[in-house]
Structure formats: C-alpha cells, structure tokens
Design an enzyme around this catalytic site. Structure first.
Site, PDB file in Angstrom:
ATOM      1  N   ASP A 313      18.994  30.029  20.530  1.00  0.00           N
ATOM      2  CA  ASP A 313      18.665  29.174  21.663  1.00  0.00           C
ATOM      3  C   ASP A 313      18.613  30.053  22.916  1.00  0.00           C
ATOM      4  O   ASP A 313      18.924  31.245  22.878  1.00  0.00           O
ATOM      5  CB  ASP A 313      19.706  28.056  21.813  1.00  0.00           C
ATOM      6  CG  ASP A 313      19.120  26.796  22.443  1.00  0.00           C
ATOM      7  OD1 ASP A 313      18.179  26.919  23.250  1.00  0.00           O
ATOM      8  OD2 ASP A 313      19.603  25.691  22.134  1.00  0.00           O
ATOM      9  N   GLU A 519      20.338  17.962  28.382  1.00  0.00           N
ATOM     10  CA  GLU A 519      21.451  18.793  27.949  1.00  0.00           C
ATOM     11  C   GLU A 519      22.759  18.433  28.658  1.00  0.00           C
ATOM     12  O   GLU A 519      23.085  17.258  28.823  1.00  0.00           O
ATOM     13  CB  GLU A 519      21.075  20.275  28.075  1.00  0.00           C
ATOM     14  CG  GLU A 519      19.840  20.609  27.233  1.00  0.00           C
ATOM     15  CD  GLU A 519      19.570  22.092  27.090  1.00  0.00           C
ATOM     16  OE1 GLU A 519      20.520  22.879  26.973  1.00  0.00           O
ATOM     17  OE2 GLU A 519      18.385  22.471  27.090  1.00  0.00           O
TER      18      GLU A 519
END
Length: 671
Positions: A313, A519
C-alpha cells in the site's frame, strides 16, 4: 560504362540494406522476450536473464506521477507509476490530457536499454472516480446490497473502459475486505459483513479483467485485451476486522477465524485470475501484514498458488515501524522478505532503490527473491499485452461518462436502495410516492450536494462538497425530473416548523447522512448523521408525512428518530446518478436491496454481526422491505447531455401480451 557501374553500385547498396533489415528482423526474433509467439513464461525467463540488478529493482518500484518524468523512468528503469487520490495532470483533466501524460512516461520507459513498458495504476474504486466527468457508481457497500453479481460485473466492465479511455491499464480494485465493525472508516469499501456476499461480488474481477478461458490455469493472472485493466484484490488480509474498527489497527483473531471470515474472497479472486494483490496496513495478532512472511509468501503464494504480483500500500513498508520510516533499511528488508514484489514508494524512490540495492549486494536479500518479484511483475505485463501495445490512444474517449454507463449506474443505485420502514403503525404505506401532488418538500443537507452523494474517493482522496467538481444528478434534481409538471417542489435545506406549517405539503423527502471521508479520517466512535440532520428530521417529520433517505457509507444511529419517520431508506453512497434514488421512491422500480450489514441500535453494541450472541439489531443483516413497481415510463439520466427526456418502456409489455395471445390460440386449436 560509368552508368553501368553506378547501377551496379545502387543494386549492391539495396542488397546491403535488405541484408541489414533482415539481420535486424531475425535478430529481433532471436530475442525471445520480443517475440509475441513465444509463451509468456519463456519470454519472462529470457528477459530476466538479460536484466541487471538495477533494472530489476527498477521494476519493483512504483512512484507517484508527481515525481515521474520520461527521464526518471529511463534512468531508473521504473516499473510502475500511479496517481494517488486526487493526483491528476490538470484540474478537470480531459482524456487527452491523461493519455498525453501517460504516453510521455511510457516513451521514457521504452527508450531504456531493454524497453520494458511501465504500468500505470489508479484507484478506480467506484467507477473512474479520480477523473472529471466520469460515471461514479455506488460504493461497494451499496453494490453489496444489490446481491447482484452480474450487475457488479457490468460495473466492472464499464469502469475498465473508462479507465482505459484515459490510457491507464491498472486499478487498485476491488476491495474485498469483510468489514466487521462499521466504526471503520473504510467500511463503505467493503461489500458486506458476510464473506459469502463478498465472495459473490468478486465477479467484478471478470468485468475489470475479462473472464479467463475454461482451460486457463488457475491462479495465473489474466487480462483480456485493450478494453480491460489489471485488477488488484485488497487489502490482504483481515483489514476489516481490526479492534474497534480503527484503521490500520490490529486484527485479533485465530487462524480458523482468519481463514473462514477474511480469506475466502481471496480464494475466489485468485481462481478468477486477479493480477495483483495489495497488502494491508493492518496487523494480524500484532504482526504487521507488510512484514508477514507466513501469510504473504507462505499462504498467498505457496498455498493458494497466486502467480501475480503482490504490491504494498501507499508507503506501506514505511509503516512497518512506529513511527513510520524510523528504520527504513529494516522496513525494506522486512517488506521484501515477506514477499512484497512491487513497492508503492511513492515519492522517495531513490532511497528505496539505494536501500534495496545495498541489501542485495550484501546478501541480506537473495537474488532468488528479487527474481521471483520481477518474474511476477513481468508475467502480468506480458499477459496483458503491454509489450506489444504499450502506447495509449483516444479510441475509447467517448466511454467517459457515457449515457450507457450512467444508465447502468442508475440501475445499480436503484437496486442498492434498502427500504427499512414504510408506514407508521396503523397507517398505510407512504411509498411509493405520488408523482402528482400540489406541493412537496425536499429538505436535508444531502438533497442537493453531489459530493456528499458520491462520498470519499471521488475526484479527491477525501471527496468533496457541492456540485462543481464533476457532473451528475443530485437527488433534488432527480425529484424535480420525476414528478408531474404540475407538482411544486419546494427545497429548504433545514426548514423550521413555522416554514413547514406555512405550506400544505403533501409529503416531504428528507435526505441526510454523513459527510465524505476516506480511510482514517472516516473512523468514528459515534456514527451519527452530520448536523443539522437531527434537527431537520425532527422538524420535518414532526409536521408532515416524510420519507428519510440516509446517504452514508455505513449504518448510522437512527433509533432515536425511527418513531417519527413514516418511511426510511438506506441509499448508501449512490454516486452521480441520483435518479436511481427517485426511480424507486416514486415506484418506477421496486425496492429489492437487502442490508449488506447489520444496522445497530446504538454504538455500545458494536461490533455486532449476524450470528453473534445477544444479536439485537435495529434491522438485521439481510433485511429489506419490497414495494411494487407501478409505472413503465421513466426519464433517462440527464448528466451525460444535460437534457431530461422520456423513455417509454413498452416493448416488454407488448411481448408479454403477444406471448399470452399465442398460448391462448394454441389452446383453442388443441380443443
């Protein structure tokens, strides 16, 4: 004599040129990696043997477009470039702008010694959501409510075409997390709390990449042509199970629980040919997934036989340490040894290249591990035809935000809506709403806000507010388009009781919910609607019959208001096509959506999932009322050309009547 010598000289020169051309052509064919007739495995092995360490490490490096250039790709042999959330060539960049930028990067990659093309990645999570004027589909939680794998596959096909229209070949989607706690800020990226629903939705991989032939080897990446993109199953593994839903936190669960809840969708994704897998920021029982060799290499690669490449990521290896980047050498060592093949650096790529080079040259990381990583990356690139067709063009430019794609998104919105309540005790149902009424009220912070309707990961990483960042139809605009021309629609975002009493409204549509987030910024311990939503619901529903439409990325606190509400609809984050909402509210389509996750009474119950002890939800997993369709005429989504018009759906009625008549005649003949 002189002329004869001259002619002979020209002839010899032509022969020499032909020999040179033939020599170059035959030399090219002798280089196996350049020969498209060779099997992918042969081409990969041939190219790998020709590569230097620096060229191999370059392939393992992914950088953001902000630090990319043709010279950088050429000099450092960069394997991949990406656009982070909101990273675009220009504000409101056109397909031509995107294609021009990406081709410039590609020319740099192709001019390197071996001419290995780069692959460009982007987060196309609910449509091509970073790009202006594209079709924005409902977020995954809404698609999970449809329980319609074919629909999800078709959204994948449309997304792939729009992504390819901008020259991009790779999307970091789908997210196949199983969200077990709605307090998690990424819960809307999850299709469901139930792994079986998530498994069903992995059919989107077929839409994005194409469906492999029946004889295609399982576990091997597959991308079927220039209208398809490489997909990415994420985030491996357990990201949806963190303690208290805290993003990037620790998932505490035994191996049986991990394999039975969080892992099954990866089995399906790999069987369906997914090209890449992204590792999660989170930890499993205290071990960072980016450093978890047992799961990344031991299970994903060795047990599940995944043959694509594993990608980190964003700054994922940096976060192996706390604080992030505290010991970068250790982070690079741990991440690569765990089995990560490509690192989303994304900015300080020279540091990454230097660290990895040092670790290999000093035998901390074996050449075998590097070769495994590069072999996987090259396998994806050869499989998707990048070596034969590396440059983008404008052949698909008309796919961006096309009417067909917007109509598909509208269908997806309608099928995603979940009817939670329809009528107070003793009263008749409020829905479907009447299109012909003297006056109706539309209220709420989310009724006329395209950004709120789309949610996070739209144009910007954290989303936006208002209607100026992309094109689409708000719910208010859709209401005005849906009702009879004689019906007066009055909009007031937060009316007080006096305002409501001054009109004789037939009914009210109240649209409330959450503001956009992505997020960690979306983590919430309270899960309440944004102000002034509670006052709006209380004021409006206390004075007139109302349907409350909740626009949110997850269930939110609704129990305090449920008694005053006549009808309640979960609309999730529907995207740009607001007319999908009104199609169902006004009865042009029936409610068919089912809750993809449990709707709690209060946050003190969390986490709470179907099958838990003491399961006492406001609405259980799988709940959803139905309504009957009452009309066959509906307007078409307006965002593509700005002009509403009417489509009369009469063909199905005609065919149905014809079939009945035919059956009647056959029966009479038999008599």
């Amino acid at each position: 004599m002189t002329k004869m010598i001259s002619k002979m000289g020209l002839l010899l020169l032509n022969v020499l040129l032909l020999l040179l051309l033939w020599s170059g052509w035959s030399s090219s064919l002798s280089i196996k990696y350049k020969d498209p007739n060779q099997p992918v495995g042969v081409r990969v092995k041939d190219l790998l043997t020709r590569m230097t360490l620096l060229e191999k490490i370059g392939q393992m490096t992914q950088i953001d477009r902000e630090v990319a250039s043709a010279d950088v790709l050429n000099t450092y042999f960069i394997g991949s470039v990406l656009s982070g959330g909101g990273s675009t060539p220009l504000p409101r960049a056109s397909a031509k702008d995107w294609v021009g930028m990406i081709n410039a990067f590609q020319e740099g990659a192709l001019s390197s010694r071996l001419g290995i093309p780069m692959i460009y990645g982007i987060d196309a999570l609910h449509g091509h959501n970073n790009v202006y004027n594209t079709t924005i589909f409902p977020h995954n939680i809404g698609l999970g409510a449809t329980r319609d794998a074919d629909l999800v596959r078709r959204t994948g096909e449309a997304t792939a075409r729009e992504v390819r229209a901008t020259g991009i070949q790779y999307t970091f989607a789908p997210c196949i997390a199983v969200c077990r706690d709605p307090r998690w800020g990424r819960c809307y990226e999850s299709y469901s709390e139930d792994h079986k629903v998530v498994q069903q939705m992995t059919d989107i991989i077929y839409g994005l990449q194409g469906e492999p032939p029946s004889d295609f080897r399982k576990g091997v990446p597959y991308v079927g042509g220039k209208e398809k993109v490489a997909a990415c199953a994420k985030h491996f593994v357990g990201d949806g199970g963190t303690t208290k839903g805290i993003n990037e936190n620790n998932t505490v669960i035994d191996m049986h629980g991990l394999l039975s809840i969080h892992m099954p969708a990866y089995y399906d994704a790999i069987i369906k040919g997914v090209s890449t897998v992204m590792v999660s920021y989170s930890s499993w029982n205290g071990v960072k997934m980016h450093a978890n060799h047992d799961l990344v290499t031991g299970f994903l690669k060795d047990t599940l036989k995944f043959k694509g490449f594993v990608i980190s990521d964003w700054e994922g290896i940096d976060r192996i340490t706390s604080p992030p980047h505290a010991n970068y050498t250790y982070s690079v060592l741990s991440g690569i040894q765990a089995g990560i093949d490509m690192v989303m650096v994304p900015y300080e790529f020279k540091d990454f290249i230097d660290e990895l080079t040092y670790l290999v040259k000093n035998n901390f990381i074996s050449m075998e591990r590097i070769d495994d990583a590069v072999e996987r990356i090259l396998t994806v690139k050869f499989t998707m035809g990048l070596f034969e067709d590396p440059m983008a063009d404008l052949s698909l430019v008309n796919e961006l935000g096309s009417q067909a794609h917007r109509d598909l998104a509208r269908e997806a919105v309608a099928k995603s809506l979940v009817l939670l309540k329809n009528g107070k005790d003793g009263d008749s149902p409020l829905l479907p709403l009447q299109k012909r009424a003297s006056k109706i009220l539309v209220a709420g912070s989310h009724a006329d806000n395209l950004g709120y309707q789309c949610g996070g990961w739209t144009i910007r990483w954290q989303g936006f507010s208002g209607d100026n960042y992309t094109s689409g139809t708000t719910i208010l605009q859709a209401v005005k388009s849906a009702v009879d021309p004689t019906t007066k629609v009055v909009y007031n975002e937060n009316p007080d009781s006096e305002f409501i009493k001054s009109y004789e409204f037939a009914f009210a549509i109240v649209v409330v919910g959450e503001q956009p987030y992505a997020e960690t910024e979306g983590d919430s311990a309270t899960l309440t609607m944004v102000d002034p939503g509670p006052d709006t619901v209380t004021n409006v529903c206390g004075a007139v019959k109302c349907v409350v439409v909740v626009v949110s990325g997850r269930p939110i606190v609704m129990e305090p208001y449920i008694a005053s509400i006549d009808a309640l609809v979960a609309a999730w984050l529907p995207g740009t096509e607001g007319q999908g909402v009104t199609d169902v509210l006004f009865g042009d389509r029936s409610f068919t959506g089912k809750l993809p996750r449990t709707w709690f009474r209060n946050v003190d119950q969390l986490p709470m999932n179907a099958g838990d002890q003491n399961y006492d939800p406001l609405f259980p997993f799988g709940y959803g009322l139905t309504s009957e369709s009452k009309a066959i005429a509906r307007s078409v989504s307006t965002a593509a050309d700005g002009r509403p018009y009417t489509l009369i759906v009469a063909l199905s009625v005609f065919l149905s009547l014809s079939l009945k008549l035919k059956c009647l005649l056959l029966c009479l003949l038999e008599i």
